[in-house]
Design a protein around this motif. Structure first.
Motif, PDB file in Angstrom:
ATOM      1  N   PHE A  63      93.562 -29.624 -40.335  1.00 54.40           N
ATOM      2  CA  PHE A  63      94.552 -30.492 -39.704  1.00 54.40           C
ATOM      3  C   PHE A  63      93.856 -31.693 -39.067  1.00 54.40           C
ATOM      4  CE2 PHE A  63      96.731 -26.447 -39.813  1.00 54.40           C
ATOM      5  CZ  PHE A  63      98.042 -26.788 -40.082  1.00 54.40           C
ATOM      6  N   THR A  64      94.502 -32.829 -39.139  1.00 52.94           N
ATOM      7  CA  THR A  64      94.067 -34.006 -38.395  1.00 52.94           C
ATOM      8  C   THR A  64      94.377 -33.765 -36.922  1.00 52.94           C
ATOM      9  OG1 THR A  64      94.624 -35.390 -40.289  1.00 52.94           O
ATOM     10  CG2 THR A  64      94.381 -36.504 -38.182  1.00 52.94           C
ATOM     11  N   ASP A  65      93.509 -34.220 -36.041  1.00 54.80           N
ATOM     12  CA  ASP A  65      93.757 -34.059 -34.604  1.00 54.80           C
ATOM     13  C   ASP A  65      95.134 -34.580 -34.238  1.00 54.80           C
ATOM     14  OD1 ASP A  65      91.133 -33.245 -34.648  1.00 54.80           O
ATOM     15  OD2 ASP A  65      90.451 -34.647 -33.119  1.00 54.80           O
ATOM     16  N   GLY A  66      95.859 -33.822 -33.434  1.00 56.40           N
ATOM     17  CA  GLY A  66      97.186 -34.261 -33.014  1.00 56.40           C
ATOM     18  C   GLY A  66      97.909 -33.193 -32.215  1.00 56.40           C
ATOM     19  N   LEU A  67      99.137 -33.510 -31.856  1.00 59.95           N
ATOM     20  CA  LEU A  67     100.010 -32.593 -31.132  1.00 59.95           C
ATOM     21  C   LEU A  67     101.055 -32.084 -32.119  1.00 59.95           C
ATOM     22  CD1 LEU A  67     100.866 -31.332 -28.408  1.00 59.95           C
ATOM     23  CD2 LEU A  67     102.358 -33.290 -28.099  1.00 59.95           C
ATOM     24  N   TYR A  68     100.954 -30.827 -32.490  1.00 51.51           N
ATOM     25  CA  TYR A  68     101.800 -30.239 -33.525  1.00 51.51           C
ATOM     26  C   TYR A  68     102.763 -29.213 -32.949  1.00 51.51           C
ATOM     27  CZ  TYR A  68      98.491 -32.076 -37.005  1.00 51.51           C
ATOM     28  OH  TYR A  68      97.715 -32.895 -37.782  1.00 51.51           O
ATOM     29  N   THR A  69     103.949 -29.159 -33.522  1.00 55.49           N
ATOM     30  CA  THR A  69     104.896 -28.087 -33.238  1.00 55.49           C
ATOM     31  C   THR A  69     104.665 -26.974 -34.258  1.00 55.49           C
ATOM     32  OG1 THR A  69     106.595 -28.945 -34.721  1.00 55.49           O
ATOM     33  CG2 THR A  69     106.633 -29.740 -32.421  1.00 55.49           C
ATOM     34  N   ILE A  70     105.245 -25.818 -34.009  1.00 51.58           N
ATOM     35  CA  ILE A  70     105.153 -24.725 -34.981  1.00 51.58           C
ATOM     36  C   ILE A  70     105.761 -25.159 -36.313  1.00 51.58           C
ATOM     37  CG2 ILE A  70     106.056 -22.414 -35.529  1.00 51.58           C
ATOM     38  CD1 ILE A  70     103.665 -22.388 -33.689  1.00 51.58           C
ATOM     39  N   GLY A  71     106.873 -25.859 -36.259  1.00 52.47           N
ATOM     40  CA  GLY A  71     107.513 -26.330 -37.491  1.00 52.47           C
ATOM     41  C   GLY A  71     106.623 -27.274 -38.290  1.00 52.47           C
ATOM     42  N   GLU A  72     105.934 -28.161 -37.590  1.00 52.25           N
ATOM     43  CA  GLU A  72     105.032 -29.095 -38.285  1.00 52.25           C
ATOM     44  C   GLU A  72     103.851 -28.357 -38.905  1.00 52.25           C
ATOM     45  OE1 GLU A  72     105.767 -33.170 -35.714  1.00 52.25           O
ATOM     46  OE2 GLU A  72     104.494 -31.594 -34.859  1.00 52.25           O
ATOM     47  N   ILE A  73     103.335 -27.361 -38.215  1.00 50.90           N
ATOM     48  CA  ILE A  73     102.251 -26.546 -38.773  1.00 50.90           C
ATOM     49  C   ILE A  73     102.759 -25.789 -39.990  1.00 50.90           C
ATOM     50  CG2 ILE A  73     100.756 -24.548 -38.355  1.00 50.90           C
ATOM     51  CD1 ILE A  73     100.631 -25.521 -35.385  1.00 50.90           C
ATOM     52  N   ASN A  74     103.917 -25.171 -39.869  1.00 50.79           N
ATOM     53  CA  ASN A  74     104.491 -24.389 -40.960  1.00 50.79           C
ATOM     54  C   ASN A  74     104.723 -25.243 -42.208  1.00 50.79           C
ATOM     55  OD1 ASN A  74     105.459 -21.739 -41.768  1.00 50.79           O
ATOM     56  ND2 ASN A  74     107.459 -22.715 -41.911  1.00 50.79           N
ATOM     57  N   ASN A  75     105.107 -26.495 -42.023  1.00 46.73           N
ATOM     58  CA  ASN A  75     105.362 -27.390 -43.165  1.00 46.73           C
ATOM     59  C   ASN A  75     104.109 -27.679 -43.980  1.00 46.73           C
ATOM     60  OD1 ASN A  75     108.071 -27.564 -42.596  1.00 46.73           O
ATOM     61  ND2 ASN A  75     107.877 -29.458 -41.420  1.00 46.73           N
ATOM     62  N   VAL A  76     102.943 -27.552 -43.377  1.00 48.09           N
ATOM     63  CA  VAL A  76     101.677 -27.815 -44.072  1.00 48.09           C
ATOM     64  C   VAL A  76     101.189 -26.581 -44.829  1.00 48.09           C
ATOM     65  CG1 VAL A  76      99.263 -28.483 -43.705  1.00 48.09           C
ATOM     66  CG2 VAL A  76     101.052 -29.590 -42.389  1.00 48.09           C
ATOM     67  N   LEU A  77     101.576 -25.408 -44.379  1.00 48.79           N
ATOM     68  CA  LEU A  77     101.098 -24.159 -44.975  1.00 48.79           C
ATOM     69  C   LEU A  77     101.802 -23.879 -46.296  1.00 48.79           C
ATOM     70  CD1 LEU A  77     101.059 -21.927 -41.765  1.00 48.79           C
ATOM     71  CD2 LEU A  77      99.196 -23.284 -42.733  1.00 48.79           C
ATOM     72  N   PRO A  78     101.175 -23.060 -47.155  1.00 49.93           N
ATOM     73  CA  PRO A  78     101.853 -22.659 -48.398  1.00 49.93           C
ATOM     74  C   PRO A  78     103.165 -21.941 -48.078  1.00 49.93           C
ATOM     75  CG  PRO A  78      99.551 -21.921 -48.388  1.00 49.93           C
ATOM     76  CD  PRO A  78      99.845 -22.469 -47.026  1.00 49.93           C
ATOM     77  N   ASP A  79     104.115 -22.030 -48.986  1.00 52.33           N
ATOM     78  CA  ASP A  79     105.428 -21.396 -48.772  1.00 52.33           C
ATOM     79  C   ASP A  79     105.326 -19.888 -48.576  1.00 52.33           C
ATOM     80  OD1 ASP A  79     106.697 -23.834 -48.947  1.00 52.33           O
ATOM     81  OD2 ASP A  79     107.192 -23.612 -51.079  1.00 52.33           O
ATOM     82  N   GLN A  80     104.247 -19.282 -49.054  1.00 60.91           N
ATOM     83  CA  GLN A  80     104.080 -17.833 -48.954  1.00 60.91           C
ATOM     84  C   GLN A  80     103.602 -17.393 -47.570  1.00 60.91           C
ATOM     85  OE1 GLN A  80     102.832 -19.842 -51.264  1.00 60.91           O
ATOM     86  NE2 GLN A  80     103.794 -19.212 -53.171  1.00 60.91           N
ATOM     87  N   ILE A  81     103.313 -18.349 -46.705  1.00 58.92           N
ATOM     88  CA  ILE A  81     102.958 -18.060 -45.307  1.00 58.92           C
ATOM     89  C   ILE A  81     104.002 -18.732 -44.438  1.00 58.92           C
ATOM     90  CG2 ILE A  81     101.245 -18.334 -43.478  1.00 58.92           C
ATOM     91  CD1 ILE A  81      99.106 -18.547 -45.668  1.00 58.92           C
ATOM     92  N   ASP A  82     104.778 -17.930 -43.736  1.00 58.49           N
ATOM     93  CA  ASP A  82     105.857 -18.466 -42.902  1.00 58.49           C
ATOM     94  C   ASP A  82     105.533 -18.222 -41.434  1.00 58.49           C
ATOM     95  OD1 ASP A  82     108.474 -19.626 -42.456  1.00 58.49           O
ATOM     96  OD2 ASP A  82     109.123 -17.602 -41.908  1.00 58.49           O
ATOM     97  N   VAL A  83     105.428 -19.300 -40.676  1.00 59.14           N
ATOM     98  CA  VAL A  83     105.143 -19.223 -39.246  1.00 59.14           C
ATOM     99  C   VAL A  83     106.382 -19.676 -38.493  1.00 59.14           C
ATOM    100  CG1 VAL A  83     103.673 -20.039 -37.367  1.00 59.14           C
ATOM    101  CG2 VAL A  83     102.695 -19.685 -39.638  1.00 59.14           C
ATOM    102  N   THR A  84     106.912 -18.815 -37.633  1.00 56.45           N
ATOM    103  CA  THR A  84     108.099 -19.160 -36.850  1.00 56.45           C
ATOM    104  C   THR A  84     107.884 -18.743 -35.399  1.00 56.45           C
ATOM    105  OG1 THR A  84     109.141 -17.055 -37.425  1.00 56.45           O
ATOM    106  CG2 THR A  84     109.733 -18.962 -38.770  1.00 56.45           C
ATOM    107  N   GLY A  85     108.636 -19.351 -34.528  1.00 59.97           N
ATOM    108  CA  GLY A  85     108.574 -19.013 -33.114  1.00 59.97           C
ATOM    109  C   GLY A  85     109.803 -18.240 -32.686  1.00 59.97           C
ATOM    110  N   ILE A  86     109.623 -17.379 -31.704  1.00 60.25           N
ATOM    111  CA  ILE A  86     110.741 -16.662 -31.091  1.00 60.25           C
ATOM    112  C   ILE A  86     110.910 -17.267 -29.701  1.00 60.25           C
ATOM    113  CG2 ILE A  86     111.643 -14.433 -30.358  1.00 60.25           C
ATOM    114  CD1 ILE A  86     109.605 -13.118 -32.250  1.00 60.25           C
ATOM    115  N   ASN A  87     111.940 -18.060 -29.523  1.00 59.75           N
ATOM    116  CA  ASN A  87     112.129 -18.768 -28.258  1.00 59.75           C
ATOM    117  C   ASN A  87     112.241 -17.837 -27.057  1.00 59.75           C
ATOM    118  OD1 ASN A  87     112.010 -21.291 -29.445  1.00 59.75           O
ATOM    119  ND2 ASN A  87     114.215 -21.407 -29.754  1.00 59.75           N
ATOM    120  N   SER A  88     112.948 -16.732 -27.198  1.00 58.03           N
ATOM    121  CA  SER A  88     113.202 -15.864 -26.052  1.00 58.03           C
ATOM    122  C   SER A  88     111.945 -15.181 -25.513  1.00 58.03           C
ATOM    123  CB  SER A  88     114.241 -14.806 -26.416  1.00 58.03           C
ATOM    124  OG  SER A  88     113.761 -13.986 -27.471  1.00 58.03           O
TER     125      SER A  88
END
Length: 145
Positions: A63-88
């Protein structure tokens, strides 16, 4: 996080006050945006390692240095790796397709996700700790003197 920024504001027209009286000024509101990075080479959080063949070989996403959200990280990963957050619970869930693995033992990115320094070998795993996408920065102190 010892970076400091000092600034002075000059009003135009100036404020003229009686020099024989005592005055106090308070800050009522400060609007700020995040200006620090959570993923950077210097912090060791910029590399995500994974395998798509059950650990026979490993690939890196840098990754290039920056401030990333989980969604932005997930968008870079292969579709076979799904990263999601649980807000609660502020935990992260990583769901791996068959044959996919994630290696957290060679980089520090695991800390951001709330995982331990171990490899994820199969299926769906929830982080044991809260995610720390701000790298420990939970507040900003505004000191007025």
């Amino acid at each position: 996080h010892a970076n400091k920024t000092d600034f002075t504001t000059q009003f135009s027209p100036g404020i003229h006050l009686d020099p024989y009286k005592r005055y106090e000024v308070s800050l009522i509101k400060a609007d700020m945006y995040y200006s620090w990075t959570n993923i950077s080479a210097s912090q060791g959080t910029n590399i995500f390692e994974y395998s798509d063949n059950s650990g026979a070989t490993w690939k890196q996403i840098v990754f290039t240095d920056g401030l990333y959200t989980i969604g932005e990280i997930n968008n870079v990963l292969p579709d076979q790796i799904d990263v999601t957050g649980i807000n609660s619970t502020q935990r992260i869930v990583i769901n791996l397709a068959t044959g996919y693995q994630v290696r957290f033992t060679n980089t520090e990115i695991y800390n951001l996700f709330g995982f331990n320094k171990t490899d994820l070998l199969t299926g769906k795993t929830t982080s044991p700790r809260k995610a720390d996408l701000t790298n420990g920065i939970t507040s900003v102190l505004v000191h007025c003197s």
